[in-house]
Design a protein around this motif. Sequence first.
Motif, PDB file in Angstrom:
ATOM      1  N   MET A  37       0.872  -1.125   0.183  1.00 58.37           N
ATOM      2  CA  MET A  37       0.428  -0.083   0.207  1.00 58.37           C
ATOM      3  C   MET A  37       0.590   1.615  -0.183  1.00 58.37           C
ATOM      4  SD  MET A  37      -3.669   0.774   2.921  1.00 58.37           S
ATOM      5  CE  MET A  37      -4.496  -0.833   1.914  1.00 58.37           C
ATOM      6  N   TYR A  41       0.954   4.230  -3.315  1.00 61.33           N
ATOM      7  CA  TYR A  41       0.959   5.324  -3.045  1.00 61.33           C
ATOM      8  C   TYR A  41       1.478   6.387  -3.426  1.00 61.33           C
ATOM      9  CZ  TYR A  41      -0.084   9.866  -0.013  1.00 61.33           C
ATOM     10  OH  TYR A  41       0.001  11.104   0.351  1.00 61.33           O
ATOM     11  N   ASP A  44       1.324   6.407  -7.401  1.00 57.59           N
ATOM     12  CA  ASP A  44       0.189   6.346  -7.656  1.00 57.59           C
ATOM     13  C   ASP A  44       0.115   8.167  -8.649  1.00 57.59           C
ATOM     14  OD1 ASP A  44      -3.237   6.262  -8.506  1.00 57.59           O
ATOM     15  OD2 ASP A  44      -2.798   8.403  -7.045  1.00 57.59           O
ATOM     16  N   TRP A 169      -5.808   2.186  -7.159  1.00 54.17           N
ATOM     17  CA  TRP A 169      -6.336   2.462  -6.457  1.00 54.17           C
ATOM     18  C   TRP A 169      -7.383   3.970  -6.705  1.00 54.17           C
ATOM     19  CZ3 TRP A 169      -2.946   2.851  -2.383  1.00 54.17           C
ATOM     20  CH2 TRP A 169      -2.766   3.755  -1.882  1.00 54.17           C
ATOM     21  N   ASP A 196      -3.227  14.011   3.015  1.00 53.67           N
ATOM     22  CA  ASP A 196      -2.621  13.783   1.695  1.00 53.67           C
ATOM     23  C   ASP A 196      -1.627  14.212   1.075  1.00 53.67           C
ATOM     24  OD1 ASP A 196      -2.445  12.003  -0.618  1.00 53.67           O
ATOM     25  OD2 ASP A 196      -3.194  13.960  -1.653  1.00 53.67           O
TER      26      ASP A 196
END
Length: 380
Positions: A37, A41, A44, A169, A196
């Motif tokens: 993950m 991330y 992405d 995602w 984020d």
Amino acid sequence: MALPVRDQVKYWSIASVVFLGTVWLLGDVMLPFVLAMAIAYMLDPIADRLEKLGLSRALATVVITICAAIIFLIIALAVVPTLVRQATDLVEIAPQLFEDLQAFLRKHVPDLFNENTQIHQSLMQIGETIKSRGGELLSTALSSVMSLFNVLMIMFLVPVITFYLLMDWDRMVEKVDLMLPRDHAPVVRRLASQIDRTLASFIRGQGTVCLILGAFYAAALMLVGLKFGLVTGAIAGALTFIPYVGALVGGVLSIGLALFQFWGGETMVDGETVMMSTDWLRIGLVIGIFAIGQFFEGNILTPNLVGSSIGLHPVLLIFALTVFGTLFGFVGMLIAVPVAASIGVVARFGIEQYQNSRLYTGLTHDEQARHKASNDTDDQ
């Protein structure tokens, strides 16, 4: 109609306890999924950029996977063997380093070695511990690493999970958004966006800084002839993730190794005692390497790659890493940064709400006048 605040707090508290309990119970079982993950991330934005260039999401994921596999193979073949060898040699030579340090201090600070002092006893105990446990420590560390990062997880499980997470995602983010409580969805989206941005600036930006500094330190230290330059640079680069710690640990370790390697003294050559001169130039170069690295980090790399304000105070970061690492092991250290970022964002949101509340601002002038008039009426 929204649930009462008390019920909402109760349900979210239960969800938090279940989440932390799951992490604690599953432990290393979750490790490949957490790693995948985190990697997905970080990758992405690259996939999104490739999509803007006309590639489909599946094709973008394939391109990223192939490039990552090539880079991994190059590092595994060119860097890892030397890194492991230098780390092993460093642990083996640690007792000799300590003995040389003792000899240097005994010559220049003899009072430290008075047998009746606590410092002397502590130094002797540390030396015996290093001699007896150095090899055992390395063996334990390597066995732990191999049990943690087993071949199946490195070569198969993490890449496969990362591939599917990266491909889906955006759809997963949309699904999570649809599950948000409708009354609080706008606030949750705003907080999630801030989290984020904080994570992107810190993990992606600081990760890039770590790679650049680690490569610079390792290459420069090896060029000046430091025997353990690669492993020292890797340690300094990795610890740069924690503000100030990387420079401090890497600098002390490399300068100490430089003094051990380049400091003059007596040595035996063909049965004769030979005086070796101190190589001040190389010692100065090692110091200069870390000075240059810190200059570029503080003035160029961090401002451009991380930003001037990421909302993660170093004390909060170190505290989160310590607590989660102690409670949940390596998995805890992986989730410590996202949790710390979330806590920071939520704390700032709470402070903002408090400063806009009556508890902080009090009554306005008109409200005070009405309140006073109401009290006067009641008194009459």
